[in-house]
Design an enzyme around this catalytic site. Structure first.
Site, PDB file in Angstrom:
ATOM      1  N   ASP A  12       9.421  26.713 128.505  1.00 11.27           N
ATOM      2  CA  ASP A  12       8.708  27.870 127.953  1.00 11.27           C
ATOM      3  C   ASP A  12       7.786  28.414 129.049  1.00 11.27           C
ATOM      4  O   ASP A  12       6.705  27.873 129.283  1.00 11.27           O
ATOM      5  CB  ASP A  12       7.869  27.474 126.730  1.00 11.27           C
ATOM      6  CG  ASP A  12       8.704  27.155 125.496  1.00 11.27           C
ATOM      7  OD1 ASP A  12       9.802  26.590 125.651  1.00 11.27           O
ATOM      8  OD2 ASP A  12       8.240  27.454 124.377  1.00 11.27           O
TER       9      ASP A  12
ATOM     10  N   LYS B   3       9.728  35.076 123.735  1.00  8.77           N
ATOM     11  CA  LYS B   3       8.680  34.412 122.949  1.00  8.77           C
ATOM     12  C   LYS B   3       7.423  35.277 122.928  1.00  8.77           C
ATOM     13  O   LYS B   3       7.025  35.826 123.955  1.00  8.77           O
ATOM     14  CB  LYS B   3       8.395  33.033 123.544  1.00  8.77           C
ATOM     15  CG  LYS B   3       7.328  32.228 122.818  1.00  8.77           C
ATOM     16  CD  LYS B   3       7.221  30.825 123.428  1.00  8.77           C
ATOM     17  CE  LYS B   3       5.996  30.083 122.939  1.00  8.77           C
ATOM     18  NZ  LYS B   3       5.855  28.758 123.567  1.00  8.77           N
TER      19      LYS B   3
ATOM     20  N   LYS C 205      11.384  33.559 119.672  1.00 10.40           N
ATOM     21  CA  LYS C 205      10.469  32.518 119.202  1.00 10.40           C
ATOM     22  C   LYS C 205       9.112  33.158 118.937  1.00 10.40           C
ATOM     23  O   LYS C 205       8.543  33.818 119.806  1.00 10.40           O
ATOM     24  CB  LYS C 205      10.332  31.398 120.247  1.00 10.40           C
ATOM     25  CG  LYS C 205       9.303  30.322 119.849  1.00 10.40           C
ATOM     26  CD  LYS C 205       9.270  29.183 120.866  1.00 10.40           C
ATOM     27  CE  LYS C 205       8.111  28.232 120.596  1.00 10.40           C
ATOM     28  NZ  LYS C 205       8.077  27.097 121.552  1.00 10.40           N
TER      29      LYS C 205
END
Length: 212
Positions: A89, A151, A180
């Site tokens: 991430d 994300k 996400k």
């Protein structure tokens, strides 16, 4: 629908201890969450505890500001994968995006994706600092760079995910990139609202409360 399989059970606080990392991982195993998300220095700890389970392990890169050099982000990502991370991430360089340096933002994502091979790359654009135009631009760059997930947030910005953020992102990436949502999602009702918009993963430290 099993909410637990949407959840990245997250512990990213600066003062998180080894004991707390272990607790987070055990909770993820017990509740059958999709993944655990930790800072890169904790990947080895978490991997040991998750060994033999189906829970994936995600590591944050360039977190939470995204302002470190591309070279250092690549190295951090490679090290995390070596230590057992299944997913990365990363935070984009938000300042570069706002400077109009789209080529640099895209190139960084591409380089990290190449560095981690077939592992999953999620790209955090930190929507709280972006205009609608910039969210669309960032979403497009993430898609063009070949990342697996877009994300919303680190959870350390001025706010977390919003439903409107996700609508804008989804409008750009469609089904080409998964989304996400993270930051501020603390109950099942909110989680389900995001999932209804097409979110594939929820990043939260409130996973147990959500599934309960």
């Amino acid at each position: 629908m099993n909410l637990n399989q949407f959840i990245d059970h997250t512990l990213l606080s600066a003062n998180a201890t080894t004991k707390e990392i272990k607790k987070c991982c055990v909770e993820a195993i017990d509740h059958k969450f999709y993944a655990v998300c930790v800072n890169s220095s904790r990947v080895k700890n978490a991997k040991e505890i998750l060994k033999g389970s189906n829970v994936k392990l995600a590591a944050t890169i360039g977190f939470p500001l995204g302002a470190s050099s591309t070279t250092s982000k690549i190295r951090e990502a490679e090290t995390a994968i070596t230590h057992g991370a299944d997913e990365i991430d990363m935070v984009i360089n938000i300042g570069f995006l706002k400077d109009g340096k789209s080529d640099l933002v895209k190139a960084e994502i591409e380089k990290i994706k190449i560095a981690i091979g077939d592992k999953i790359l999620k790209v955090i654009i930190e929507t709280c600092y972006l205009s609608e135009y910039e969210i669309k631009l960032a979403s497009n760059l993430v898609m063009q760079a070949g990342a697996d997930f877009l994300k919303t947030s680190t959870g350390f910005g001025s706010r977390g995910a919003s439903l409107n953020d996700v609508k804008i992102m989804k409008e750009v990436v469609g089904e080409q990139v998964k989304i996400k949502a993270s930051g501020g999602i603390r109950d099942a009702e909110t989680a389900n609202e995001f999932i209804a918009l097409g979110v594939d993963r929820i990043g939260t430290s409130s996973g147990i409360k959500i599934v309960a």
